[in-house]
Design a protein around this motif. Structure first.
Motif, PDB file in Angstrom:
ATOM      1  N   ARG A 150       0.821  -1.210   0.000  1.00 27.17           N
ATOM      2  CA  ARG A 150       0.000   0.000   0.000  1.00 27.17           C
ATOM      3  C   ARG A 150       0.857   1.263   0.000  1.00 27.17           C
ATOM      4  O   ARG A 150       0.466   2.292  -0.569  1.00 27.17           O
ATOM      5  N   TYR A 151       2.015   1.177   0.641  1.00 25.27           N
ATOM      6  CA  TYR A 151       2.836   2.374   0.823  1.00 25.27           C
ATOM      7  C   TYR A 151       3.433   2.884  -0.486  1.00 25.27           C
ATOM      8  O   TYR A 151       3.762   4.070  -0.589  1.00 25.27           O
ATOM      9  N   GLU A 152       3.566   2.026  -1.488  1.00 24.17           N
ATOM     10  CA  GLU A 152       4.146   2.481  -2.748  1.00 24.17           C
ATOM     11  C   GLU A 152       3.250   3.534  -3.409  1.00 24.17           C
ATOM     12  O   GLU A 152       3.702   4.622  -3.763  1.00 24.17           O
ATOM     13  N   GLU A 153       1.955   3.231  -3.549  1.00 24.72           N
ATOM     14  CA  GLU A 153       1.016   4.202  -4.133  1.00 24.72           C
ATOM     15  C   GLU A 153       0.782   5.368  -3.187  1.00 24.72           C
ATOM     16  O   GLU A 153       0.617   6.513  -3.626  1.00 24.72           O
ATOM     17  N   TYR A 154       0.763   5.095  -1.885  1.00 23.68           N
ATOM     18  CA  TYR A 154       0.537   6.162  -0.906  1.00 23.68           C
ATOM     19  C   TYR A 154       1.644   7.207  -0.961  1.00 23.68           C
ATOM     20  O   TYR A 154       1.382   8.409  -0.897  1.00 23.68           O
ATOM     21  N   ASN A 189      -5.337   4.015   3.725  1.00 25.71           N
ATOM     22  CA  ASN A 189      -6.269   2.934   3.382  1.00 25.71           C
ATOM     23  C   ASN A 189      -7.376   3.366   2.436  1.00 25.71           C
ATOM     24  O   ASN A 189      -8.243   2.550   2.087  1.00 25.71           O
ATOM     25  N   SER A 190      -7.361   4.601   2.004  1.00 26.70           N
ATOM     26  CA  SER A 190      -8.427   5.124   1.137  1.00 26.70           C
ATOM     27  C   SER A 190      -8.450   4.414  -0.216  1.00 26.70           C
ATOM     28  O   SER A 190      -7.401   4.081  -0.783  1.00 26.70           O
ATOM     29  N   GLN A 191      -9.669   4.227  -0.722  1.00 21.35           N
ATOM     30  CA  GLN A 191      -9.849   3.667  -2.056  1.00 21.35           C
ATOM     31  C   GLN A 191      -9.878   4.755  -3.121  1.00 21.35           C
ATOM     32  O   GLN A 191      -9.793   4.467  -4.315  1.00 21.35           O
ATOM     33  N   ASN A 192     -10.010   6.005  -2.684  1.00 26.45           N
ATOM     34  CA  ASN A 192     -10.041   7.134  -3.619  1.00 26.45           C
ATOM     35  C   ASN A 192      -9.375   8.332  -2.946  1.00 26.45           C
ATOM     36  O   ASN A 192     -10.045   9.221  -2.430  1.00 26.45           O
ATOM     37  N   ARG A 193      -8.044   8.337  -2.923  1.00 25.40           N
ATOM     38  CA  ARG A 193      -7.309   9.370  -2.190  1.00 25.40           C
ATOM     39  C   ARG A 193      -7.546  10.755  -2.769  1.00 25.40           C
ATOM     40  O   ARG A 193      -7.619  11.740  -2.022  1.00 25.40           O
ATOM     41  N   SER A 194      -7.632  10.873  -4.078  1.00 24.73           N
ATOM     42  CA  SER A 194      -7.827  12.191  -4.698  1.00 24.73           C
ATOM     43  C   SER A 194      -9.130  12.822  -4.234  1.00 24.73           C
ATOM     44  O   SER A 194      -9.173  14.010  -3.890  1.00 24.73           O
ATOM     45  N   GLU A 195     -10.182  12.024  -4.210  1.00 24.43           N
ATOM     46  CA  GLU A 195     -11.480  12.534  -3.773  1.00 24.43           C
ATOM     47  C   GLU A 195     -11.463  12.865  -2.284  1.00 24.43           C
ATOM     48  O   GLU A 195     -11.983  13.904  -1.855  1.00 24.43           O
ATOM     49  N   ASP A 196     -10.861  12.003  -1.477  1.00 26.64           N
ATOM     50  CA  ASP A 196     -10.788  12.258  -0.036  1.00 26.64           C
ATOM     51  C   ASP A 196      -9.931  13.484   0.257  1.00 26.64           C
ATOM     52  O   ASP A 196     -10.236  14.259   1.183  1.00 26.64           O
ATOM     53  N   PHE A 197      -8.870  13.668  -0.505  1.00 28.91           N
ATOM     54  CA  PHE A 197      -8.030  14.854  -0.327  1.00 28.91           C
ATOM     55  C   PHE A 197      -8.790  16.119  -0.704  1.00 28.91           C
ATOM     56  O   PHE A 197      -8.708  17.143  -0.006  1.00 28.91           O
ATOM     57  N   ARG A 198      -9.559  16.066  -1.805  1.00 29.27           N
ATOM     58  CA  ARG A 198     -10.352  17.233  -2.213  1.00 29.27           C
ATOM     59  C   ARG A 198     -11.364  17.598  -1.125  1.00 29.27           C
ATOM     60  O   ARG A 198     -11.552  18.779  -0.807  1.00 29.27           O
ATOM     61  N   ARG A 199     -11.981  16.574  -0.500  1.00 21.37           N
ATOM     62  CA  ARG A 199     -12.942  16.826   0.564  1.00 21.37           C
ATOM     63  C   ARG A 199     -12.263  17.470   1.776  1.00 21.37           C
ATOM     64  O   ARG A 199     -12.791  18.422   2.378  1.00 21.37           O
ATOM     65  N   LEU A 200     -11.080  16.967   2.133  1.00 27.86           N
ATOM     66  CA  LEU A 200     -10.337  17.572   3.241  1.00 27.86           C
ATOM     67  C   LEU A 200     -10.003  19.028   2.973  1.00 27.86           C
ATOM     68  O   LEU A 200     -10.108  19.883   3.869  1.00 27.86           O
TER      69      LEU A 200
END
Length: 206
Positions: A150-154, A189-200
Motif C-alpha cells: 500500500r505504501y508504494e502508491e501512498y 487505506n483510502s480507495q479514492n485518495r484524490s477525492e478524499d483529499f479534495r474533501r479535506l
C-alpha cells in the motif's frame, strides 16, 4: 566507539565498480539496479545472472583479473571476491576519496549495506553496526510486513499532494494543516485518495 553515519546516495550517472563475479558480487549488483549508476563488474568469471545483465546492457562486465586502473573514476567500490588478498588489494589500490566496502572484512570497509526495504519512494534501512546481521534480518522481516505494498502508491500520492500544496495553496496556516492531515491511516487505506483529499481541502479552507 565510533558510530556509522547514515546516508542515502544519488548514484545516477556515477561509476560503481564491483570486483568479483560470484554470488556475493551478484547480490551487490542486484542491489544497484534501478539506481541508474554505471555499474562495472571486474572478474574473469561471472554468474549467469551477471552475464545476462551484461548482455542486456544493464551493466558492464570486464572479463579480466583486477588491476588498480579498474578503480579510476569510481564513486563506490565493492570488493566482493572470495580471495582475501585480492579484496585487500582493492582497498589499498583505492584513492583516499573513494569509498570501499570489503565483503569479508567490515572493519576495514568504509561503508556497509544495511538490511533494506524499498516501497517506491519509501526506503527503510536497518543496521546493527555489525553486532548482529541476524537481528537486522529479523527486523527487516517485521518492517516488510508492517510497510506493505500500500505504501508504494501512498508515497506517490503524498509526493504529488505535497507539491500541489506548496505551489498552489497561499494561506500558510492552511498549508501547514494540509501537510499534516494527508499523513493519516485514513488516506493510507483510502480507495479514492484524490477525492478524499479534495474533501479535506474543502473542509479546511477558510
Amino acid at each position: 566507539m565510533s558510530i556509522n553515519y547514515p546516508i542515502m546516495l544519488q548514484l545516477a550517472g556515477k561509476k560503481v565498480v564491483v570486483i568479483g563475479g560470484g554470488r556475493v558480487a551478484e547480490r551487490k549488483v542486484r542491489g544497484l539496479l534501478g539506481t541508474e549508476a554505471r555499474v562495472a563488474v571486474i572478474s574473469p568469471e561471472a554468474t549467469g545472472e551477471i552475464q545476462t545483465l551484461a548482455q542486456e546492457g544493464k551493466i558492464v562486465w570486464e572479463k579480466k583479473f583486477f588491476s588498480a586502473e579498474d578503480l579510476k573514476g569510481a564513486a563506490l567500490i565493492f570488493a566482493a571476491t572470495d580471495d582475501k588478498d585480492i579484496n585487500r588489494l582493492v582497498k589499498s589500490s583505492a584513492e583516499k576519496h573513494q569509498l570501499v566496502t570489503i565483503a569479508d572484512d567490515p572493519d576495514r570497509s568504509d561503508f556497509h549495506l544495511p538490511a533494506h526495504i524499498q516501497r517506491g519512494r519509501l526506503s527503510i534501512a536497518v543496521s546493527t553496526g555489525g553486532a548482529s546481521p541476524t537481528l537486522a534480518k529479523n527486523l527487516k522481516a517485521q518492517l516488510d510486513q508492517q510497510f506493505d505494498e500500500r505504501y508504494e502508491e501512498y508515497l506517490e500520492f503524498l509526493f504529488k499532494a505535497r507539491q500541489w500544496i506548496l505551489q498552489d495553496v497561499e494561506d500558510p496556516a492552511l498549508k501547514r494543516k494540509l501537510l499534516s492531515v494527508i499523513v493519516s491511516e485514513d488516506l493510507l487505506n483510502s480507495q479514492n485518495r484524490s477525492e478524499d483529499f479534495r474533501r479535506l481541502y474543502e473542509e479546511l479552507k477558510p
